[in-house]
Design a protein around this motif. Structure first.
Motif, PDB file in Angstrom:
ATOM      1  N   VAL A  94       0.935  -1.279   0.008  1.00 22.90           N
ATOM      2  CA  VAL A  94      -0.134  -0.011  -0.050  1.00 22.90           C
ATOM      3  C   VAL A  94       0.822   1.131   0.225  1.00 22.90           C
ATOM      4  N   VAL A  95       1.889   1.301   0.857  1.00 21.78           N
ATOM      5  CA  VAL A  95       2.790   2.410   0.995  1.00 21.78           C
ATOM      6  C   VAL A  95       3.445   2.695  -0.288  1.00 21.78           C
ATOM      7  N   ASP A  96       4.192   1.439  -0.852  1.00 22.19           N
ATOM      8  CA  ASP A  96       4.778   1.529  -2.170  1.00 22.19           C
ATOM      9  C   ASP A  96       3.812   2.276  -3.221  1.00 22.19           C
ATOM     10  N   GLN A  97       2.624   1.678  -3.553  1.00 24.28           N
ATOM     11  CA  GLN A  97       1.797   2.206  -4.460  1.00 24.28           C
ATOM     12  C   GLN A  97       1.221   3.864  -4.256  1.00 24.28           C
ATOM     13  N   ALA A  98       1.297   4.098  -2.984  1.00 26.55           N
ATOM     14  CA  ALA A  98       0.905   5.639  -2.650  1.00 26.55           C
ATOM     15  C   ALA A  98       2.192   6.488  -3.113  1.00 26.55           C
ATOM     16  N   LYS A  99       3.467   5.926  -3.017  1.00 31.52           N
ATOM     17  CA  LYS A  99       4.729   6.718  -3.313  1.00 31.52           C
ATOM     18  C   LYS A  99       4.652   6.782  -4.788  1.00 31.52           C
ATOM     19  N   ALA A 100       4.242   5.849  -5.465  1.00 30.14           N
ATOM     20  CA  ALA A 100       4.242   5.640  -7.149  1.00 30.14           C
ATOM     21  C   ALA A 100       3.259   6.774  -7.549  1.00 30.14           C
ATOM     22  N   TYR A 101       2.111   6.709  -6.974  1.00 27.68           N
ATOM     23  CA  TYR A 101       1.322   7.879  -7.387  1.00 27.68           C
ATOM     24  C   TYR A 101       1.797   9.198  -6.972  1.00 27.68           C
ATOM     25  N   ARG A 102       2.394   9.250  -5.884  1.00 27.37           N
ATOM     26  CA  ARG A 102       2.912  10.647  -5.438  1.00 27.37           C
ATOM     27  C   ARG A 102       3.898  11.220  -6.609  1.00 27.37           C
ATOM     28  N   ASP A 103       4.562  10.255  -6.993  1.00 26.54           N
ATOM     29  CA  ASP A 103       5.692  10.387  -7.891  1.00 26.54           C
ATOM     30  C   ASP A 103       5.254  10.651  -9.406  1.00 26.54           C
ATOM     31  N   LEU A 104       4.017  10.592  -9.664  1.00 27.81           N
ATOM     32  CA  LEU A 104       3.209  10.771 -10.972  1.00 27.81           C
ATOM     33  C   LEU A 104       2.713  12.133 -10.799  1.00 27.81           C
ATOM     34  N   GLY A 105       2.916  12.828  -9.497  1.00 23.90           N
ATOM     35  CA  GLY A 105       2.163  13.958  -9.424  1.00 23.90           C
ATOM     36  C   GLY A 105       0.986  14.122  -8.699  1.00 23.90           C
ATOM     37  N   MET A 106       0.418  13.258  -8.194  1.00 27.08           N
ATOM     38  CA  MET A 106      -0.701  12.905  -7.689  1.00 27.08           C
ATOM     39  C   MET A 106      -0.651  13.581  -6.067  1.00 27.08           C
ATOM     40  N   ASP A 107      -1.464  14.332  -5.911  1.00 22.90           N
ATOM     41  CA  ASP A 107      -1.623  14.903  -4.324  1.00 22.90           C
ATOM     42  C   ASP A 107      -2.684  14.457  -3.577  1.00 22.90           C
ATOM     43  N   TYR A 108      -3.601  13.723  -4.037  1.00 27.57           N
ATOM     44  CA  TYR A 108      -4.833  13.051  -3.493  1.00 27.57           C
ATOM     45  C   TYR A 108      -5.074  11.585  -3.841  1.00 27.57           C
ATOM     46  N   ILE A 109      -4.893  10.721  -2.758  1.00 26.88           N
ATOM     47  CA  ILE A 109      -5.130   9.481  -2.882  1.00 26.88           C
ATOM     48  C   ILE A 109      -6.090   8.862  -2.094  1.00 26.88           C
ATOM     49  N   THR A 110      -6.900   7.897  -2.677  1.00 27.31           N
ATOM     50  CA  THR A 110      -8.020   7.115  -1.873  1.00 27.31           C
ATOM     51  C   THR A 110      -7.611   5.877  -1.414  1.00 27.31           C
ATOM     52  N   LEU A 111      -7.671   5.159  -0.299  1.00 24.57           N
ATOM     53  CA  LEU A 111      -7.299   3.976   0.249  1.00 24.57           C
ATOM     54  C   LEU A 111      -8.870   3.301   0.070  1.00 24.57           C
ATOM     55  N   GLY A 112      -9.226   2.456  -1.034  1.00 25.38           N
ATOM     56  CA  GLY A 112     -10.487   1.765  -1.223  1.00 25.38           C
ATOM     57  C   GLY A 112     -10.598   0.332  -0.337  1.00 25.38           C
ATOM     58  N   ASP A 113     -11.807   0.151   0.345  1.00 19.29           N
ATOM     59  CA  ASP A 113     -11.985  -0.995   1.089  1.00 19.29           C
ATOM     60  C   ASP A 113     -12.839  -1.668   0.191  1.00 19.29           C
ATOM     61  N   THR A 114     -12.304  -1.986  -1.026  1.00 15.86           N
ATOM     62  CA  THR A 114     -13.059  -2.763  -2.244  1.00 15.86           C
ATOM     63  C   THR A 114     -13.798  -4.050  -1.764  1.00 15.86           C
TER      64      THR A 114
END
Length: 317
Positions: free
Chosen positions: A164-184
């Motif tokens: 989860v942390v690694d994916q959040a970092k990957a999103y941040r590195d793409l320039g995203m400043d808003y990330i949702t944690l989904g309880d799918t």
């Protein structure tokens, strides 16, 4: 007058996902006019952020085939923030052309669910995201990231915090400043919420974290309460409790928007919504869908709603 709970934020923002996540699994196509009517009722209730549709293949998700028409109905509303889910470059091109405010890019924290959900490996998903991020430059369309199965996978079980942390970092590195944690999968628990929120606060401190819970195991509101205890101010929910991932066995609906707004109000957290009108919107959703929805406040009403004594029989004996 409801007081405040120490440590809770004064305000929270609810993003309504019913028009997309709520309706996507409905087997009978909901006419475009009824979708527009439902979204208008949610605007009238004070909601301002919407995951309004998705630009996916109409063969895969027929319910979303009218994405362009739905967005067109609200594109000129300056008080409405419209996001759309996009799985690939084709969807991104269509979303940009339609005039969305933001595109939501989504991948699962578990490999198996990503394969089921979008028929791609996680690596393939992120290769596509990099291309979409480049295409979005200069368009004025923001990018948001969503991490599906952030609290557990129906095929693999536990999802590692590191994933989860690694994916959040990957999103941040793409320039995203808003990330949702989904309880799918409805596998979140309050302790897991606290663990993941604290880990992301340390790993990606510049990113706004949103929480999206399903009520599959009956603890969706408890998880939202745990999020408030950690200062999280962004939440996603679905009117009436509509929804559930079509690629998760035994999945049930999202946390109901009106239930979430009620919990927040009774906890001293303001959302800018009118609970009475949210209940009306939930009842409208129920009529449109044609079956009972799982939301609770739409049935019971708020805590201080009273009834006449004559409306209830008196015990005898």
């Amino acid at each position: 007058m409801v007081g405040r709970i120490a440590g809770f934020p004064d305000n929270a923002v609810i993003t309504e996902v019913g028009p997309r996540d709520g309706l996507q699994s409905e087997p009978a196509f909901v006419p475009t006019a009824q979708k527009i009517q439902l979204i208008q009722s949610l605007l009238d209730a004070g909601l301002r952020r919407f995951e309004i549709t998705s630009f996916v293949s109409p063969r895969a998700v027929p319910q979303m085939q009218d994405a362009v028409e739905v967005i067109a109905a609200f594109r000129d509303r300056s008080d409405a923030h419209l996001t759309a889910l996009v799985p690939n470059m084709r969807g991104a091109e269509a979303a940009i052309e339609a005039g969305v405010d933001a595109m939501v890019l989504f991948a699962s924290a578990s490999e198996s669910h990503n394969l089921k959900n979008v028929n791609r490996t996680r690596s393939e998903s992120f290769q596509g995201f990099a291309q979409i991020a480049k295409r979005a430059e200069g368009t004025g369309v923001a990018l948001q990231g969503a991490i599906a199965t952030a609290f557990g996978c129906p095929f693999e079980g536990e999802v590692a915090l590191k994933a989860v942390v690694d994916q959040a970092k990957a999103y941040r590195d793409l320039g995203m400043d808003y990330i949702t944690l989904g309880d799918t999968t409805g596998m979140a628990t309050p302790m897991l919420v606290i663990q993941r929120v604290q880990a992301l606060a340390e790993a990606v401190p510049t990113v706004d974290i949103a929480l999206h819970f399903h009520n599959t195991r009956g603890v969706g509101l408890a998880c939202a309460y745990a999020g408030l205890s950690q200062g999280i101010t962004h939440y996603e929910s679905s009117i009436g409790g509509l929804g559930g991932c079509p690629f998760v066995p035994r999945a049930t609906g999202n946390v109901a928007t009106e239930d979430l707004a009620y919990l927040f109000a009774e906890s001293g957290v303001q959302t800018g919504t009118d609970l009475g009108r949210l209940i009306e919107a939930a009842q409208l959703a129920e009529r449109i869908i044609g079956r009972e929805l799982p939301g609770q406040i739409m049935k019971a009403g708020p805590r201080l709603q009273t009834a006449s004594m004559d409306s209830v029989r008196t015990a005898n004996g």
